[in-house]
Write a protein that holds these residues in place. Sequence first.
Motif, PDB file in Angstrom:
ATOM      1  N   TRP A 174       0.818  -1.211   0.000  1.00 27.55           N
ATOM      2  CA  TRP A 174       0.000   0.000   0.000  1.00 27.55           C
ATOM      3  C   TRP A 174       0.855   1.265   0.000  1.00 27.55           C
ATOM      4  N   ILE A 175       2.056   1.202   0.562  1.00 26.50           N
ATOM      5  CA  ILE A 175       2.916   2.389   0.624  1.00 26.50           C
ATOM      6  C   ILE A 175       3.426   2.780  -0.766  1.00 26.50           C
ATOM      7  N   PRO A 176       4.043   1.867  -1.541  1.00 30.56           N
ATOM      8  CA  PRO A 176       4.401   2.259  -2.910  1.00 30.56           C
ATOM      9  C   PRO A 176       3.191   2.575  -3.784  1.00 30.56           C
ATOM     10  N   ILE A 177       2.048   1.954  -3.516  1.00 27.92           N
ATOM     11  CA  ILE A 177       0.829   2.311  -4.252  1.00 27.92           C
ATOM     12  C   ILE A 177       0.478   3.769  -3.982  1.00 27.92           C
ATOM     13  N   LEU A 178       0.553   4.188  -2.721  1.00 26.85           N
ATOM     14  CA  LEU A 178       0.287   5.580  -2.367  1.00 26.85           C
ATOM     15  C   LEU A 178       1.280   6.513  -3.046  1.00 26.85           C
ATOM     16  N   ALA A 179       2.572   6.151  -3.017  1.00 26.15           N
ATOM     17  CA  ALA A 179       3.602   6.992  -3.638  1.00 26.15           C
ATOM     18  C   ALA A 179       3.386   7.099  -5.147  1.00 26.15           C
ATOM     19  N   HIS A 180       3.052   5.987  -5.764  1.00 28.39           N
ATOM     20  CA  HIS A 180       2.792   5.962  -7.214  1.00 28.39           C
ATOM     21  C   HIS A 180       1.570   6.817  -7.546  1.00 28.39           C
ATOM     22  N   PHE A 181       0.516   6.679  -6.758  1.00 35.11           N
ATOM     23  CA  PHE A 181      -0.687   7.482  -6.969  1.00 35.11           C
ATOM     24  C   PHE A 181      -0.378   8.964  -6.846  1.00 35.11           C
ATOM     25  N   MET A 182       0.399   9.338  -5.846  1.00 35.63           N
ATOM     26  CA  MET A 182       0.743  10.748  -5.660  1.00 35.63           C
ATOM     27  C   MET A 182       1.516  11.291  -6.852  1.00 35.63           C
ATOM     28  N   ASN A 183       2.508  10.535  -7.318  1.00 33.36           N
ATOM     29  CA  ASN A 183       3.307  10.983  -8.452  1.00 33.36           C
ATOM     30  C   ASN A 183       2.435  11.248  -9.678  1.00 33.36           C
ATOM     31  N   ASN A 184       1.539  10.307  -9.987  1.00 32.01           N
ATOM     32  CA  ASN A 184       0.690  10.462 -11.173  1.00 32.01           C
ATOM     33  C   ASN A 184      -0.379  11.521 -10.988  1.00 32.01           C
ATOM     34  N   SER A 185      -0.980  11.563  -9.806  1.00 32.72           N
ATOM     35  CA  SER A 185      -2.070  12.513  -9.581  1.00 32.72           C
ATOM     36  C   SER A 185      -1.563  13.954  -9.566  1.00 32.72           C
ATOM     37  N   ILE A 186      -0.342  14.174  -9.096  1.00 35.98           N
ATOM     38  CA  ILE A 186       0.236  15.521  -9.126  1.00 35.98           C
ATOM     39  C   ILE A 186       0.339  16.006 -10.572  1.00 35.98           C
ATOM     40  N   ALA A 187       0.773  15.110 -11.479  1.00 36.64           N
ATOM     41  CA  ALA A 187       0.886  15.478 -12.894  1.00 36.64           C
ATOM     42  C   ALA A 187      -0.483  15.763 -13.499  1.00 36.64           C
ATOM     43  N   VAL A 188      -1.481  14.937 -13.172  1.00 34.75           N
ATOM     44  CA  VAL A 188      -2.831  15.131 -13.723  1.00 34.75           C
ATOM     45  C   VAL A 188      -3.442  16.432 -13.212  1.00 34.75           C
ATOM     46  N   ILE A 189      -3.334  16.677 -11.917  1.00 37.30           N
ATOM     47  CA  ILE A 189      -3.909  17.896 -11.332  1.00 37.30           C
ATOM     48  C   ILE A 189      -3.195  19.136 -11.858  1.00 37.30           C
ATOM     49  N   THR A 190      -1.869  19.047 -12.025  1.00 37.15           N
ATOM     50  CA  THR A 190      -1.113  20.169 -12.585  1.00 37.15           C
ATOM     51  C   THR A 190      -1.585  20.482 -14.005  1.00 37.15           C
ATOM     52  N   ALA A 191      -1.812  19.428 -14.800  1.00 34.98           N
ATOM     53  CA  ALA A 191      -2.308  19.624 -16.164  1.00 34.98           C
ATOM     54  C   ALA A 191      -3.679  20.286 -16.151  1.00 34.98           C
ATOM     55  N   TYR A 192      -4.529  19.901 -15.218  1.00 34.30           N
ATOM     56  CA  TYR A 192      -5.868  20.498 -15.110  1.00 34.30           C
ATOM     57  C   TYR A 192      -5.773  21.981 -14.747  1.00 34.30           C
ATOM     58  N   VAL A 193      -4.918  22.294 -13.790  1.00 32.17           N
ATOM     59  CA  VAL A 193      -4.747  23.692 -13.368  1.00 32.17           C
ATOM     60  C   VAL A 193      -4.206  24.526 -14.516  1.00 32.17           C
ATOM     61  N   TYR A 194      -3.230  23.992 -15.250  1.00 29.25           N
ATOM     62  CA  TYR A 194      -2.680  24.707 -16.401  1.00 29.25           C
ATOM     63  C   TYR A 194      -3.780  25.061 -17.399  1.00 29.25           C
ATOM     64  N   GLN A 195      -4.631  24.086 -17.703  1.00 32.87           N
ATOM     65  CA  GLN A 195      -5.687  24.322 -18.687  1.00 32.87           C
ATOM     66  C   GLN A 195      -6.723  25.317 -18.182  1.00 32.87           C
ATOM     67  N   GLN A 196      -7.002  25.288 -16.886  1.00 32.37           N
ATOM     68  CA  GLN A 196      -7.918  26.268 -16.320  1.00 32.37           C
ATOM     69  C   GLN A 196      -7.347  27.679 -16.410  1.00 32.37           C
ATOM     70  N   GLN A 197      -6.014  27.779 -16.395  1.00 31.90           N
ATOM     71  CA  GLN A 197      -5.349  29.075 -16.470  1.00 31.90           C
ATOM     72  C   GLN A 197      -4.952  29.447 -17.903  1.00 31.90           C
ATOM     73  N   GLY A 198      -5.277  28.576 -18.859  1.00 30.30           N
ATOM     74  CA  GLY A 198      -4.943  28.845 -20.247  1.00 30.30           C
ATOM     75  C   GLY A 198      -3.488  28.612 -20.593  1.00 30.30           C
ATOM     76  N   VAL A 199      -2.797  27.808 -19.783  1.00 32.63           N
ATOM     77  CA  VAL A 199      -1.380  27.511 -20.027  1.00 32.63           C
ATOM     78  C   VAL A 199      -1.273  26.248 -20.864  1.00 32.63           C
ATOM     79  N   SER A 200      -0.346  26.222 -21.829  1.00 29.84           N
ATOM     80  CA  SER A 200      -0.161  25.064 -22.697  1.00 29.84           C
ATOM     81  C   SER A 200       0.341  23.857 -21.905  1.00 29.84           C
ATOM     82  N   LEU A 201      -0.114  22.664 -22.311  1.00 27.67           N
ATOM     83  CA  LEU A 201       0.343  21.438 -21.670  1.00 27.67           C
ATOM     84  C   LEU A 201       1.818  21.151 -21.952  1.00 27.67           C
ATOM     85  N   ASP A 202       2.386  21.853 -22.936  1.00 30.63           N
ATOM     86  CA  ASP A 202       3.815  21.698 -23.208  1.00 30.63           C
ATOM     87  C   ASP A 202       4.652  22.060 -21.989  1.00 30.63           C
TER      88      ASP A 202
END
Length: 313
Positions: A237-265
């Motif tokens: 469960w610990i590496p699962i949590l770490a893996h989830f955090m790593n991926n979810s940070i990227a997904v949430i960052t991409a969402y915030v960028y798009q809400q702010q009109g920033v390119s996914l590049d």
Amino acid sequence: MLKSGSTERHPFTSLLLLLLLMLAGAFVFTVIAFIAVTSIYGIKAIGDLSQGETSSLAALKLLQIFISTGMFVVPAVFFARMESSNWMDYLKLQRFPIILIFLTILLMFSALPMLDLSSELNKNMKFPPFLKEVEEWMLLKEQQMAQMTRQLLQMDSADVLLVNLFMLAVIPALGEEFIFRGCLQKILARWTGNKHAAIWITAIIFSAIHIQFYGFIPRMLLGALFGYLLIWSGSLWIPILAHFMNNSIAVITAYVYQQQGVSLDKLDQPDPLPSSVYVISVFVCSMLLWVFYKAALKYGVDNINRTDGSRLD
């Protein structure tokens, strides 16, 4: 109930069995996925997946969810049931000290600058002239994967964000940790008799299977980190949590960028940080790993009698 075979099979046989289950799972769930997509979106959606249309994008996400589940989650559970009479114990889905959750969260956030630096170094790698064709092939694969990732990361609402978190964070965290740390790392630990070798070989395979060679180093480092977190905590469960955090940070960052009109590049080209930030990141990560290790010892994680023969240290 399936009979345990973990003490009878040679590790190579277990490895072949795991690979066959993954291939079979991928095939079966791909067929199911295509049936589901054609039933919901029509046969035209299958041919339009690369066009970026709304319906095709939804179909692509459905395919991704089915195939990831069929290739990683289901085969790992089947394999664990074939290797042990208690599949959850085999995968080490055990309880753990709560403090390890907080340490894992801090560790993953503190590692971000260090991983960004390793990513930049990886992207700037150059091949000698005689490997030019290999380099061109790797660049092509990188561009193809980047294009698909950008498609999947298109988000215009919170509902789509939740779907993406499930598809790109929850399922990969569960499935890939089940397969790589829960099964493959255990097989390699039995085969090599060396948990460190098992962790790093698994990490290399984990990174290579993503076919994104210009992100190979940071993904390999993450894989090794997940492997040590499993060995030290005694719980998957610990590496699962770490893996989830790593991926979810990227997904949430991409969402915030798009809400702010920033390119996914910008996800692939983050603003450079001062050198001191990278040094601090390495130092803090090292300290947190040491604290994590000591906390696992202090709070009674069972590290002596492991089913895979490993020890905490």
